[in-house]
Design an enzyme around this catalytic site. Structure first.
Site, PDB file in Angstrom:
ATOM      1  NE  ARG A 160      34.817  36.110  38.292  1.00  0.00           N
ATOM      2  CZ  ARG A 160      34.852  37.428  38.165  1.00  0.00           C
ATOM      3  NH1 ARG A 160      34.339  38.200  39.119  1.00  0.00           N
ATOM      4  NH2 ARG A 160      35.407  37.974  37.102  1.00  0.00           N
ATOM      5  CG  HIS A 163      36.670  40.358  31.578  1.00  0.00           C
ATOM      6  ND1 HIS A 163      37.277  41.303  32.369  1.00  0.00           N
ATOM      7  CD2 HIS A 163      36.055  41.037  30.571  1.00  0.00           C
ATOM      8  CE1 HIS A 163      37.050  42.507  31.850  1.00  0.00           C
ATOM      9  NE2 HIS A 163      36.321  42.372  30.764  1.00  0.00           N
ATOM     10  CB  THR A 174      37.198  39.421  42.005  1.00  0.00           C
ATOM     11  OG1 THR A 174      36.531  40.526  41.385  1.00  0.00           O
ATOM     12  CG2 THR A 174      38.517  39.180  41.296  1.00  0.00           C
ATOM     13  CE  LYS A 186      39.147  36.607  33.908  1.00  0.00           C
ATOM     14  NZ  LYS A 186      39.624  37.020  35.246  1.00  0.00           N
ATOM     15  CG  PHE A 237      46.646  43.051  39.185  1.00  0.00           C
ATOM     16  CD1 PHE A 237      46.000  43.069  37.959  1.00  0.00           C
ATOM     17  CD2 PHE A 237      46.188  43.902  40.184  1.00  0.00           C
ATOM     18  CE1 PHE A 237      44.924  43.918  37.726  1.00  0.00           C
ATOM     19  CE2 PHE A 237      45.114  44.752  39.970  1.00  0.00           C
ATOM     20  CZ  PHE A 237      44.484  44.757  38.726  1.00  0.00           C
ATOM     21  NE  ARG A 274      31.072  43.644  37.235  1.00  0.00           N
ATOM     22  CZ  ARG A 274      32.377  43.393  37.175  1.00  0.00           C
ATOM     23  NH1 ARG A 274      32.927  42.964  36.064  1.00  0.00           N
ATOM     24  NH2 ARG A 274      33.136  43.570  38.225  1.00  0.00           N
ATOM     25  CG  ASN A 327      38.250  35.389  38.204  1.00  0.00           C
ATOM     26  OD1 ASN A 327      38.442  35.339  36.991  1.00  0.00           O
ATOM     27  ND2 ASN A 327      38.227  36.533  38.870  1.00  0.00           N
TER      28      ASN A 327
END
Length: 137
Positions: free
Chosen positions: A102, A115, A91, A9, A57, A85, A112
């Site tokens: 994370r 994705h 998250t 991100k 959001f 994952r 975080n």
């Protein structure tokens, strides 16, 4: 072999931790079969996150994802979706387990770092959103 989609991100790109994320991906046994650095427009972010359109959001998420460059990735290994994952972690970085991306590099629920596709169906939508078959090796 299974493939999954991942994004490093904008917050992680801004903080120059892309190399650390890529190292954790490779150390996790993933093969990177596609990678590109791009800057999403707000419209592209809205299209990508359309499944969240009705969520409160959504606007903030799309603004965040279009604020700077991201690294789009296609990762491959057995159980790629579940393993990615797990490597990403919860998250909220505060709730993520030690050893996850994370926990190590995340700043907040929004910032975080990464994705990842949450299902085979998501991966089958997300991968071709960013990559054509000729770009995957």
């Amino acid at each position: 072999m299974e493939r999954t989609f991942a994004i490093i991100k904008p917050d992680a790109v801004e903080r120059n931790v892309t190399g650390k994320v890529l190292a954790m991906i490779e150390e996790g046994g993933f093969k990177i079969v596609g990678m590109k650095k791009i800057r999403l427009s707000k419209c592209q972010a809205e299209g990508f996150y359309y499944v969240h359109k009705e969520r409160p959001f959504f606007g903030d998420l799309c603004a965040f994802m279009s604020r700077g460059p991201v690294i789009a990735l296609v990762l491959e290994k057995e159980n790629a979706i579940a393993d990615w994952r797990a490597l990403m972690g919860a998250t909220n970085p505060a709730n993520a387990e030690a050893g996850t991306i994370r926990k190590a590099l995340g700043v907040s629920i929004e910032e975080n770092t990464v994705h990842g596709s949450d299902s085979p169906e998501s991966a089958s939508y997300e991968i071709p959103y960013f990559f054509n078959q000729l770009e995957l090796v």
